[in-house]
Design a protein around this motif. Structure first.
Motif, PDB file in Angstrom:
ATOM      1  N   ILE A 143       5.959  -4.327  57.726  1.00  0.00           N
ATOM      2  CA  ILE A 143       7.146  -4.747  56.972  1.00  0.00           C
ATOM      3  C   ILE A 143       7.595  -6.155  57.367  1.00  0.00           C
ATOM      4  CG2 ILE A 143       7.949  -2.396  56.586  1.00  0.00           C
ATOM      5  CD1 ILE A 143       9.905  -2.726  58.856  1.00  0.00           C
ATOM      6  N   GLY A 144       6.822  -6.823  58.217  1.00  0.00           N
ATOM      7  CA  GLY A 144       7.120  -8.213  58.562  1.00  0.00           C
ATOM      8  C   GLY A 144       8.102  -8.403  59.692  1.00  0.00           C
ATOM      9  N   PHE A 145       8.406  -7.346  60.454  1.00  0.00           N
ATOM     10  CA  PHE A 145       9.380  -7.435  61.538  1.00  0.00           C
ATOM     11  C   PHE A 145       8.702  -7.372  62.906  1.00  0.00           C
ATOM     12  CE2 PHE A 145      12.263  -6.917  58.149  1.00  0.00           C
ATOM     13  CZ  PHE A 145      13.539  -7.238  58.600  1.00  0.00           C
ATOM     14  N   GLY A 146       7.472  -7.867  62.983  1.00  0.00           N
ATOM     15  CA  GLY A 146       6.758  -7.844  64.248  1.00  0.00           C
ATOM     16  C   GLY A 146       7.431  -8.655  65.340  1.00  0.00           C
ATOM     17  N   GLY A 147       8.261  -9.625  64.959  1.00  0.00           N
ATOM     18  CA  GLY A 147       8.977 -10.410  65.957  1.00  0.00           C
ATOM     19  C   GLY A 147       9.911  -9.573  66.802  1.00  0.00           C
ATOM     20  N   MET A 148      10.405  -8.476  66.250  1.00  0.00           N
ATOM     21  CA  MET A 148      11.302  -7.595  66.993  1.00  0.00           C
ATOM     22  C   MET A 148      10.579  -6.905  68.148  1.00  0.00           C
ATOM     23  SD  MET A 148      14.338  -7.749  65.492  1.00  0.00           S
ATOM     24  CE  MET A 148      13.959  -9.498  65.524  1.00  0.00           C
TER      25      MET A 148
END
Length: 483
Positions: A77-82
């Motif tokens: 979902i594109g929230f790998g930075g978290m």
């Protein structure tokens, strides 16, 4: 973007509700606070106490329990930075409040000379969030099957979909694995967004509660990355700034910080010239470089007492080339000299007086200043030596090419384009003798073939290759070209 953020902040339906909630939660104990910093006590006549429900620690503690499968779902979902956030056990809320006071629309204004523009891509660099083309609206569409299932399950786990505890409980379920159904996987993705938004990206003043104004972006989990989550974070931050300034004007005894003020801390510190404490240019998301100890040391370095008030303006701004952060794996472009703030011995002396006023006039201060001046002089001498060496290298390289005149002769030119009109007779560089061994460069050969626009084909016993001929005598190799 300025008008858009301001309009979004004015349209936001939860600002007044957050203010009412703040007053209602003033009496909460630190046990119920849920944030990374316990509620501060306020002595009579002192500055207002500052609290916040933001909790980087909570996000890190839950994410660390994820296995490979769950981490892959977050990446989808594109929230790998978290997943790369470091543990920040406590936050300096006075620092956050000081920064928020200096936010004006889409600018962080420290003073007239130090102004940092805040844009969507800055949030993207700090957190690694999706920065798509679709804006997140508070409209509530017809709920999908996954949304309905999440509402049902969260109601059984806690107080419903608005409960952060319910989202956390779903994230830690053991039955979310490769055998899970699509609805279960979609529910996990929804729960993760509810969890990180409520604890980090857009926290409110309510305990264990989030106002979900992003249902439209959750309805189809396969399209979550298409939305501009960076703009969403900034809109809530602008709203939080407006609330803070209103509370200060109204002289509230306790100020509750909402919005993602940890973004301001990382963004501000990352843009300061803090010498050896400054973070390297490489690495995304930027928050992955900031742990508790480094943030603490960087904050202490810029902290000053100005007329009895605490200031965090004790450093110059460093300029970051935008090209550095276009892609995570892109090669780092060299910094231009003009991108740095030129400093000298006087700056060192000023920093010494500001940071360590007790050393003024002390022999230690004289020793430090003398040593710094000596180092700066050595650096200057080394820099000059390198520059002179570069001049010599350039003259030798271009002089060698000019004397051979291989390219210009092949094109029928009488004068070489590289021959300097200011050459002094007798001082021309003599071409060194050619070495017997030659190293054929395909790249160099092809480049010169393109310059001349022709090539000749030579055949050998086993293979045939293209080689550029100079006066029909020998193939032009990298050695004969640049030697």
């Amino acid at each position: 973007m300025e008008a858009t953020l301001e309009q979004a902040a004015l349209r936001a339906p939860t600002l007044e509700q957050d203010q009412r909630d703040a007053a209602a939660f003033t009496g909460n104990s630190s046990r119920d606070h849920g944030g990374d910093a316990a509620e501060a006590t306020r002595a009579p006549g002192s500055a207002p106490a500052v609290t916040s429900r933001i909790s980087v620690q909570k996000v890190c503690s839950v994410v660390r329990k994820f296995g490979k499968f769950k981490r892959n779902l977050v990446e989808e979902i594109g929230f790998g930075g978290m997943l790369k956030i470091r543990m920040l056990t406590r936050l300096n809320l006075k620092f956050s409040a000081w920064l928020m006071e200096r936010v004006e629309s889409n600018e962080l204004k420290i003073d007239e000379e130090r102004i940092l523009k805040i844009q969507d891509h800055d949030v993207e660099k700090v957190f690694g969030l999706p920065c798509g083309t679709r804006l997140i609206s508070p409209d509530t569409p017809e709920p999908s099957e996954a949304c309905i299932e999440f509402l049902r399950v969260s109601s059984n786990l806690s107080k419903g979909a608005h409960s952060l505890k319910a989202a956390e409980a779903y994230l830690l379920r053991d039955d979310i694995n490769e055998d899970s159904s699509k609805v279960q996987i979609d529910c996990f993705k929804i729960a993760f967004l509810v969890f990180v938004v409520g604890h980090l990206l857009a926290p409110s003043t309510k305990y264990d509660y989030i106002s979900i104004d992003f249902w439209a972006a959750l309805n189809d989990t396969s399209r979550i990355k298409e939305f501009n989550w960076c703009r969403y974070v900034l809109e809530h931050l602008i709203r939080a700034v407006r609330k803070l300034k209103s509370d200060i004007r109204n002289r509230h005894k306790t100020i509750h910080l909402v919005g993602c003020h940890v973004f301001l801390q990382v963004f501000y510190l990352d843009n300061l010239d803090l010498g050896p404490l400054s973070k390297t240019w490489e690495g995304l998301p930027r928050i992955s470089l900031f742990d508790y100890e480094s943030v603490k040391k960087m904050t202490e370095m810029i902290t000053n007492d100005v007329g009895g008030d605490t200031s965090f303006a004790g450093a110059n701004v460093r300029l970051l080339p935008s090209s550095i952060f276009k892609h995570t794996h892109s090669p780092i472009n060299p910094m231009l000299r003009s991108s740095f703030t030129e400093t000298g011995p006087e700056d060192f002396s000023n920093h010494l007086r500001l940071k360590y006023p007790s050393l003024v006039g002390h022999p230690l201060a004289a020793i430090l200043e003398e040593h710094n001046a000596r180092i700066m002089e050595n650096i200057s001498q080394i820099s000059n030596s390198y520059q002179i060496a570069m001049f010599s290298f350039m003259d030798q390289l271009l002089g060698s090419i000019s004397e051979n005149r291989c390219c210009c002769r092949a094109l029928g030119r009488t004068n070489c384009l590289l021959r300097s009109p200011h050459a002094i007779p007798g001082n021309a560089h003599r071409t060194p003798k050619k070495r017997k061994s030659q190293f054929y460069s395909t790249v160099t050969g092809r480049a010169i073939q393109q310059i001349l626009g022709k090539h000749k084909k030579t055949r050998g016993n086993r293979t045939s290759k293209y080689a550029l001929m100079v006066n029909d005598e020998q193939p032009l190799t990298s050695q004969s070209y640049i030697s």
